[in-house]
Design a protein around this motif. Structure first.
Motif, PDB file in Angstrom:
ATOM      1  N   LEU A  24       0.815  -1.213   0.000  1.00  0.00           N
ATOM      2  CA  LEU A  24       0.000   0.000   0.000  1.00  0.00           C
ATOM      3  C   LEU A  24       0.849   1.264   0.000  1.00  0.00           C
ATOM      4  CD1 LEU A  24      -2.858  -1.064   2.447  1.00  0.00           C
ATOM      5  CD2 LEU A  24      -2.888  -0.992  -0.051  1.00  0.00           C
ATOM      6  N   VAL A  25       1.917   1.283   0.784  1.00  0.00           N
ATOM      7  CA  VAL A  25       2.794   2.457   0.808  1.00  0.00           C
ATOM      8  C   VAL A  25       3.482   2.638  -0.537  1.00  0.00           C
ATOM      9  CG1 VAL A  25       4.920   3.370   1.836  1.00  0.00           C
ATOM     10  CG2 VAL A  25       3.114   2.478   3.303  1.00  0.00           C
ATOM     11  N   THR A  26       3.952   1.555  -1.129  1.00  0.00           N
ATOM     12  CA  THR A  26       4.618   1.639  -2.424  1.00  0.00           C
ATOM     13  C   THR A  26       3.667   2.145  -3.504  1.00  0.00           C
ATOM     14  OG1 THR A  26       6.055  -0.184  -1.790  1.00  0.00           O
ATOM     15  CG2 THR A  26       5.939   0.330  -4.130  1.00  0.00           C
ATOM     16  N   SER A  27       2.448   1.659  -3.488  1.00  0.00           N
ATOM     17  CA  SER A  27       1.464   2.122  -4.474  1.00  0.00           C
ATOM     18  C   SER A  27       1.161   3.603  -4.293  1.00  0.00           C
ATOM     19  CB  SER A  27       0.171   1.320  -4.344  1.00  0.00           C
ATOM     20  OG  SER A  27       0.392  -0.031  -4.572  1.00  0.00           O
ATOM     21  N   ALA A  28       0.993   4.026  -3.066  1.00  0.00           N
ATOM     22  CA  ALA A  28       0.688   5.434  -2.800  1.00  0.00           C
ATOM     23  C   ALA A  28       1.855   6.337  -3.175  1.00  0.00           C
ATOM     24  CB  ALA A  28       0.331   5.620  -1.330  1.00  0.00           C
ATOM     25  N   VAL A  29       3.067   5.914  -2.858  1.00  0.00           N
ATOM     26  CA  VAL A  29       4.244   6.719  -3.189  1.00  0.00           C
ATOM     27  C   VAL A  29       4.459   6.775  -4.709  1.00  0.00           C
ATOM     28  CG1 VAL A  29       6.781   6.769  -3.002  1.00  0.00           C
ATOM     29  CG2 VAL A  29       5.384   6.422  -0.971  1.00  0.00           C
ATOM     30  N   GLY A  30       4.153   5.669  -5.387  1.00  0.00           N
ATOM     31  CA  GLY A  30       4.344   5.632  -6.837  1.00  0.00           C
ATOM     32  C   GLY A  30       3.284   6.377  -7.615  1.00  0.00           C
ATOM     33  N   LEU A  31       2.024   6.167  -7.283  1.00  0.00           N
ATOM     34  CA  LEU A  31       0.942   6.767  -8.068  1.00  0.00           C
ATOM     35  C   LEU A  31       0.461   8.112  -7.535  1.00  0.00           C
ATOM     36  CD1 LEU A  31      -1.321   3.750  -9.036  1.00  0.00           C
ATOM     37  CD2 LEU A  31       0.162   5.110 -10.500  1.00  0.00           C
ATOM     38  N   GLY A  33      -1.719  -4.638 -15.087  1.00  0.00           N
ATOM     39  CA  GLY A  33      -0.907  -4.565 -13.869  1.00  0.00           C
ATOM     40  C   GLY A  33      -1.704  -4.127 -12.660  1.00  0.00           C
ATOM     41  N   VAL A  34      -2.625  -3.191 -12.853  1.00  0.00           N
ATOM     42  CA  VAL A  34      -3.467  -2.730 -11.740  1.00  0.00           C
ATOM     43  C   VAL A  34      -4.342  -3.873 -11.227  1.00  0.00           C
ATOM     44  CG1 VAL A  34      -5.435  -1.240 -11.179  1.00  0.00           C
ATOM     45  CG2 VAL A  34      -3.466  -0.292 -12.369  1.00  0.00           C
ATOM     46  N   VAL A  35      -4.949  -4.625 -12.155  1.00  0.00           N
ATOM     47  CA  VAL A  35      -5.808  -5.735 -11.743  1.00  0.00           C
ATOM     48  C   VAL A  35      -4.985  -6.817 -11.038  1.00  0.00           C
ATOM     49  CG1 VAL A  35      -7.254  -7.616 -12.633  1.00  0.00           C
ATOM     50  CG2 VAL A  35      -7.585  -5.286 -13.452  1.00  0.00           C
ATOM     51  N   THR A  36      -3.797  -7.101 -11.567  1.00  0.00           N
ATOM     52  CA  THR A  36      -2.927  -8.103 -10.945  1.00  0.00           C
ATOM     53  C   THR A  36      -2.496  -7.663  -9.547  1.00  0.00           C
ATOM     54  OG1 THR A  36      -2.128  -8.753 -13.120  1.00  0.00           O
ATOM     55  CG2 THR A  36      -0.809  -9.437 -11.243  1.00  0.00           C
ATOM     56  N   ALA A  37      -2.100  -6.403  -9.411  1.00  0.00           N
ATOM     57  CA  ALA A  37      -1.700  -5.887  -8.102  1.00  0.00           C
ATOM     58  C   ALA A  37      -2.882  -5.851  -7.134  1.00  0.00           C
ATOM     59  CB  ALA A  37      -1.088  -4.492  -8.258  1.00  0.00           C
ATOM     60  N   ILE A  95       2.162 -11.910  -2.613  1.00  0.00           N
ATOM     61  CA  ILE A  95       3.452 -11.245  -2.814  1.00  0.00           C
ATOM     62  C   ILE A  95       3.821 -11.225  -4.289  1.00  0.00           C
ATOM     63  CG2 ILE A  95       5.936 -11.420  -2.373  1.00  0.00           C
ATOM     64  CD1 ILE A  95       5.176 -12.532   0.415  1.00  0.00           C
ATOM     65  N   VAL A  96       3.707 -12.386  -4.935  1.00  0.00           N
ATOM     66  CA  VAL A  96       4.110 -12.469  -6.341  1.00  0.00           C
ATOM     67  C   VAL A  96       3.233 -11.596  -7.226  1.00  0.00           C
ATOM     68  CG1 VAL A  96       4.245 -14.038  -8.320  1.00  0.00           C
ATOM     69  CG2 VAL A  96       5.189 -14.732  -6.130  1.00  0.00           C
ATOM     70  N   SER A  97       1.927 -11.664  -7.042  1.00  0.00           N
ATOM     71  CA  SER A  97       1.055 -10.901  -7.932  1.00  0.00           C
ATOM     72  C   SER A  97       1.095  -9.401  -7.638  1.00  0.00           C
ATOM     73  CB  SER A  97      -0.372 -11.430  -7.887  1.00  0.00           C
ATOM     74  OG  SER A  97      -0.888 -11.343  -6.595  1.00  0.00           O
ATOM     75  N   ALA A  98       1.207  -9.005  -6.390  1.00  0.00           N
ATOM     76  CA  ALA A  98       1.277  -7.575  -6.082  1.00  0.00           C
ATOM     77  C   ALA A  98       2.569  -6.961  -6.630  1.00  0.00           C
ATOM     78  CB  ALA A  98       1.184  -7.347  -4.573  1.00  0.00           C
ATOM     79  N   VAL A  99       3.674  -7.621  -6.425  1.00  0.00           N
ATOM     80  CA  VAL A  99       4.950  -7.083  -6.911  1.00  0.00           C
ATOM     81  C   VAL A  99       5.002  -7.113  -8.439  1.00  0.00           C
ATOM     82  CG1 VAL A  99       7.445  -7.473  -6.935  1.00  0.00           C
ATOM     83  CG2 VAL A  99       6.197  -7.577  -4.789  1.00  0.00           C
ATOM     84  N   SER A 100       4.558  -8.206  -9.056  1.00  0.00           N
ATOM     85  CA  SER A 100       4.600  -8.267 -10.520  1.00  0.00           C
ATOM     86  C   SER A 100       3.605  -7.296 -11.137  1.00  0.00           C
ATOM     87  CB  SER A 100       4.350  -9.693 -11.008  1.00  0.00           C
ATOM     88  OG  SER A 100       3.076 -10.135 -10.627  1.00  0.00           O
ATOM     89  N   GLY A 101       2.448  -7.099 -10.513  1.00  0.00           N
ATOM     90  CA  GLY A 101       1.489  -6.122 -11.020  1.00  0.00           C
ATOM     91  C   GLY A 101       2.042  -4.709 -10.961  1.00  0.00           C
ATOM     92  N   MET A 102       2.685  -4.375  -9.840  1.00  0.00           N
ATOM     93  CA  MET A 102       3.279  -3.035  -9.742  1.00  0.00           C
ATOM     94  C   MET A 102       4.434  -2.874 -10.719  1.00  0.00           C
ATOM     95  SD  MET A 102       3.038  -1.950  -5.734  1.00  0.00           S
ATOM     96  CE  MET A 102       3.987  -3.305  -5.118  1.00  0.00           C
ATOM     97  N   ALA A 103       5.181  -3.935 -10.954  1.00  0.00           N
ATOM     98  CA  ALA A 103       6.265  -3.867 -11.934  1.00  0.00           C
ATOM     99  C   ALA A 103       5.708  -3.657 -13.337  1.00  0.00           C
ATOM    100  CB  ALA A 103       7.105  -5.140 -11.874  1.00  0.00           C
TER     101      ALA A 103
END
Length: 129
Positions: free
Chosen positions: A41-48, A72-76, A110-118
């Protein structure tokens, strides 16, 4: 000690290590799932956050980059939902069922959130400015 720690291991007839019991692992997954969820959640907020605050919108992306962005958004989002489930206490399920659910949920999350954000980041980087 819990009853699970004192039971015998089915294949070796030796008492299992207390760290390897489903009860201990489920407790660790609940704690680490909460930490992983906070990190996502922090990474998403800081990124977007800064992008959206500056006036950028996903509709500004070309079609292929927008497809990658939304995929990527749906995967994350699926990974985030899985991490939420992994971080919740196990109230309504027997221990063995909760342990199996949480093991798979934290791994998938973990895998889907990180790969979705990537994928979101990659889609933003390859799109023209």
């Amino acid at each position: 000690m819990s009853d699970l720690v004192e039971t015998l291991h089915p294949t070796t007839d030796a008492a299992p290590d207390p760290v390897d019991t489903p009860a201990a692992e489920t407790q660790r997954i609940v704690q680490s799932g909460t930490i992983w969820l906070a990190a996502v959640l922090v990474t998403s907020a800081v990124g977007l956050g800064p992008l959206l605050a500056s006036g950028w919108r996903p509709s500004d992306l070309p079609m292929l980059a927008a497809l990658g962005f939304w995929l990527g958004v749906v995967t994350a989002a699926a990974g985030t939902a899985s991490l939420i489930w992994a971080g919740c206490p196990t109230l309504g399920f027997p221990l063995m069922q909760a342990w199996k659910q949480k093991v798979y949920c934290v791994r998938f999350g973990i895998v889907s959130a990180v790969s979705g954000m990537a994928l979101v980041g990659f889609s933003l980087l390859v799109s023209p400015a």
